[in-house]
Write an enzyme that holds these catalytic residues in place. Structure first.
Site, mmCIF file in Angstrom:
data_model
loop_
_atom_site.group_PDB
_atom_site.id
_atom_site.type_symbol
_atom_site.label_atom_id
_atom_site.label_comp_id
_atom_site.label_asym_id
_atom_site.label_seq_id
_atom_site.Cartn_x
_atom_site.Cartn_y
_atom_site.Cartn_z
ATOM 1 N N GLY A 127 0.824 -1.211 0.000
ATOM 2 C CA GLY A 127 0.000 0.000 0.000
ATOM 3 C C GLY A 127 0.851 1.250 0.000
ATOM 4 N N GLU A 244 12.827 -4.014 -4.466
ATOM 5 C CA GLU A 244 11.829 -4.206 -5.510
ATOM 6 C C GLU A 244 12.443 -4.156 -6.901
ATOM 7 O OE1 GLU A 244 8.740 -1.307 -5.167
ATOM 8 O OE2 GLU A 244 7.410 -2.326 -6.559
ATOM 9 N N THR A 373 9.091 4.972 -11.830
ATOM 10 C CA THR A 373 9.069 5.202 -13.278
ATOM 11 C C THR A 373 10.494 5.282 -13.816
ATOM 12 O OG1 THR A 373 9.143 7.598 -13.039
ATOM 13 C CG2 THR A 373 6.955 6.584 -13.077
ATOM 14 N N GLU A 375 11.657 7.653 -15.327
ATOM 15 C CA GLU A 375 12.157 9.010 -15.048
ATOM 16 C C GLU A 375 12.739 9.089 -13.636
ATOM 17 O OE1 GLU A 375 9.285 8.293 -16.599
ATOM 18 O OE2 GLU A 375 10.044 8.939 -18.544
#
Lengths: 391, 377
Positions: A127, A244, A373, A375
């Site tokens: 979350g 991750e 992302t 970016e």
């Protein structure tokens, strides 16, 4: 230098491949079609078997149900699982929650939450993102009010993968709205069956239900489920983000798509799909092939650093950006080469490769967004990696 | 798995960087572009004294018994410093080809002299077709008594203007398979009938047209087997491509570092240009290309070094690095703005060479075609 894996590592790869041949449905080429619903049973079944082997959490310490496997063994595990499109891995519990609790969790938390993950009995979700907090994650506004022996949570999380399957959530919520934005966040473990939790599906452009929006309406989270100190959750979260990022899944999935495509083209050529023998097809294929190999090497480099006790800095972000963008280019190249046939989905009898390329292409859009992302990754490479000053 | 250079290689790199930063400044690189020979005796002497020429030559031939990976570590630093001169030609193209293909007498004759820096060599492959394939080798060597008589023209031969010996790939028999009937011949650079004219190239490096007109060499000039010259030539090309990739990685990293330093200094709109996200992302893309190039290049060099089949990894590396280095240079120019494309700026020294290196021993498209063949096999 030595680019080879050790005999023991190759032995593990072989054992894993034998296991996959044995345990996956015969002629398995991966799930067909975009709905994961039918495959969930298979996922759980495979997860149980992986857990029995101890592979689900092989990189964990032995005390918590792991095998203390080196990062290179984990790398091989993820590479082959991705290449074979094998279901059953547990990204959230095994790759994120576990390593995070190992660092920040209390002994009670570790004993309570880690064994079920190792046994493959519990599904976690993450979350983090909110409707108004994406790349600027620290601006999140889901509120967790300190009520003494519990926190009272109100707000909403967005893009929560597998929330509809999850038993528990790692939640980032604001516990001090007055503090500077990074300093008022706490990391909580939330039982998804708590009263006041509501999950609504978000279907993606591949027609697949993977994401959700999760709503919290006066949800009570016991104080014992606070990880690390109150208001220090941002630092826990940042650590978790590092767990991750990995490029090997993208590299291996890309390679599998290319191998499938090559095989298909050689057969299709004989059936009259003449463009398969055109020079530009060969050149594009080889170009993508080189990229997947480079992506693989970059991912190996990250795992190798970890195996040496080094902490990857820009390397993990490099691997994430390059792997995810390679996957997109591979999917795009496949569609260019397949031409008119590329658009056909698995339901169509003329669909090449069960429509996998159009599916990969549709799914691929999320790869450069999720888990930071491209970016944001490039910002990390430039600032943390190259030392360019922050704006 | 071990993705780091070993201690010896790291020490070699450190000492090379140290020496080259002092003795191979950009001013020397510029001077050598204008120089007819293209290298400095002083720097050459220093490299010889440090044992660089004999690094990858076995002890019994007067070398230091290092392997290809040791040489690669050194070449990375030489690429970084843009070292001008016939090192690559003499060692990678000449020495290693002799070591690989020649008989023992020839090795005993040539390799110790290479190690001592007394002998310059090169390898002549390419002809008017402008690629590195067997079917384009048309230079003829016909038998006459105890001699071969060589006729024809080679192009893009590096450092032939100073080479004591040129290894020439010549056609000695014709047949349906272009890979057969090629012989490698050792030709003195000063032999009668050899005329060497340096090409005028965009990097002002020293690649040459070499015309052979009635050039006579004895049978003993055959390197390896008569009519069996293509397999060692293929291996020579693999070594050359892998070595070139590593050299390019050295250049690419220098370009990235130069760019990052500049962006920290250069101020516009009241802050360092390096704080702007658009510019940062250019740098991140450069870093991604450098990282990928490094491991692709070293994987190829490692395969060569171990004597493992390397065709696939070499093609992968050259296909990738050729394009990646040019992308790195293009972004570096974008980040530098106008100053980067002035002649006085050092960036353009790298950029012009990157374009030449792109083509050397096969460009990306060439190697992708080779790769596609290995994929199909």
């Amino acid at each position: 230098m030595d680019f080879r894996f050790s005999q023991a590592e190759e032995g593990f790869r072989q054992e894993l491949l034998d296991f996959l041949r044995r345990e996956l449905p015969s002629q398995w080429e991966g799930p067909v079609g975009s709905t994961e619903g039918n495959d969930w049973d298979l996922t759980l079944q495979m997860r149980g078997k992986l857990a029995q082997k101890g592979w689900l959490t092989m990189h964990w310490p032995k005390d918590y149900g792991g095998q203390q496997a080196s990062p290179l063994l984990s790398l091989i595990f993820n590479e082959e699982m991705s290449y074979h499109r094998a279901p059953g891995r547990d990204i959230f519990g095994a790759r994120m929650l576990g390593p995070t609790l190992m660092i920040y969790g209390s002994e009670e938390q570790k004993r309570k939450f880690l064994p079920p993950v190792a046994k493959g009995e519990v599904q976690w979700c993450q979350g983090y993102s909110e409707p108004e907090a994406g790349s600027d994650l620290a601006s999140l506004s889901t509120r967790a009010e300190d009520m003494g022996d519990y926190f009272l949570v109100n707000g909403s999380k967005m893009w929560t993968s597998l929330a509809h399957r999850a038993d528990w959530m790692m939640l980032l919520a604001r516990t001090d709205p007055e503090a500077p934005k990074h300093r008022g966040i706490s990391f909580l473990l939330v039982d998804m069956r708590s009263p006041g939790v509501e999950v609504r599906p978000i279907v993606n452009m591949a027609g697949s239900h993977e994401f959700n929006q999760v709503f919290f309406d006066n949800v009570q989270v016991p104080r014992e489920n606070l990880v690390a100190e109150k208001d220090r959750g941002w630092y826990v979260a940042v650590t978790l983000l590092d767990f991750e990022r990995s490029g090997i899944d993208n590299a291996a999935s890309s390679r599998r798509l290319l191998d499938d495509l090559s095989e298909f083209l050689w057969e299709a050529q004989e059936r009259g799909f003449h463009r398969a023998s055109e020079g530009w097809v060969e050149d594009l294929l080889a170009e993508r092939y080189v990229e997947t190999e480079v992506a693989r090497l970059i991912a190996y480099r990250v795992a190798w650093m970890q195996s040496q006790g080094l902490v990857p800095n820009k390397e993990a972000s490099v691997s994430k950006v390059f792997g995810s963008e390679t996957f997109q280019r591979v999917a795009d190249t496949g569609l260019k080469i397949l031409g008119l046939y590329g658009q056909l989905t698995w339901e169509d009898q003329w669909a090449p490769l069960h429509g996998r390329f159009q599916d990969a292409w549709r799914h691929g859009f999320s790869n450069t967004i999720a888990a930071g992302t491209s970016e944001i990754q490039r910002n990390i490479i430039a600032s943390r990696g190259l030392g360019l000053p922050r704006g | 798995m071990d993705l780091a250079l070993n201690e010896t290689q790291q020490m070699l790199k450190t000492s090379a960087r140290d020496l080259l930063s002092r003795e191979c400044p950009y001013s020397l690189v510029r001077d050598m572009e204008e120089d007819a020979r293209g290298y400095s005796d002083e720097l050459w002497r220093r490299m010889v004294d440090l044992g660089w020429l004999g690094l990858a030559i076995p002890e019994k031939y007067g070398g230091a018994e290092g392997d290809f990976l040791d040489l690669a570590a050194l070449l990375e630093e030489m690429g970084r410093a843009l070292v001008p001169g016939p090192f690559f030609s003499t060692v990678v193209l000449g020495g290693l080809t002799i070591l690989d293909a020649a008989g023992d007498d020839m090795k005993r004759d040539l390799l110790p002299r290479i190690a001592r820096g007394q002998l310059l060599m090169t390898l002549a492959i390419t002809e008017k077709g402008g690629t590195y394939e067997s079917q384009e080798i048309e230079v003829q060597a016909r038998r006459e008594g105890e001699e071969y008589v060589i006729e024809g023209t080679k192009l893009f031969v590096p450092d032939a203007h100073v080479a004591d010996f040129i290894i020439v790939a010549a056609r000695t028999a014709s047949g349906s398979n272009p890979k057969e009937g090629i012989t490698l011949l050792l030709v003195p650079g000063t032999a009668d009938g050899v005329s060497v004219t340096p090409h005028r190239t965009l990097a002002s490096d020293k690649q040459c047209e070499v015309v052979f007109h009635g050039v006579r060499v004895p049978y003993s000039a055959v390197v390896g087997e008569i009519d069996g010259g293509w397999p060692p030539m293929e291996r020579a090309l693999q070594r050359a491509a892998a070595a070139k990739c590593v050299e390019m990685v050295g250049g690419a990293e220098a370009v990235l570092e130069m760019t990052v330093e500049y962006l920290k200094q250069r101020v516009q709109f009241g802050r360092p240009v390096g704080t702007f996200q658009g510019v940062q992302h250019h740098c991140a893309n450069m870093a991604i290309d450098v990282e990928g190039s490094r491991y692709a290049a070293y994987q190829a060099a490692w395969k060569v070094s171990e004597g493992l089949p390397a065709a696939r990894e070499v093609s992968m590396a050259k296909a990738w690095v050729s394009d990646a280095y040019l992308r790195v240079c293009s972004l570096a120019h974008q980040c530098h703005g106008a100053i980067g494309f002035t002649q006085e700026h050092d960036l353009q020294l790298y950029t012009r060479r990157a374009r030449v290196q792109e083509q050397a021993y096969g460009d990306a498209r060439f190697h992708r075609r080779l790769l596609a063949q290995t994929l199909r096999a």
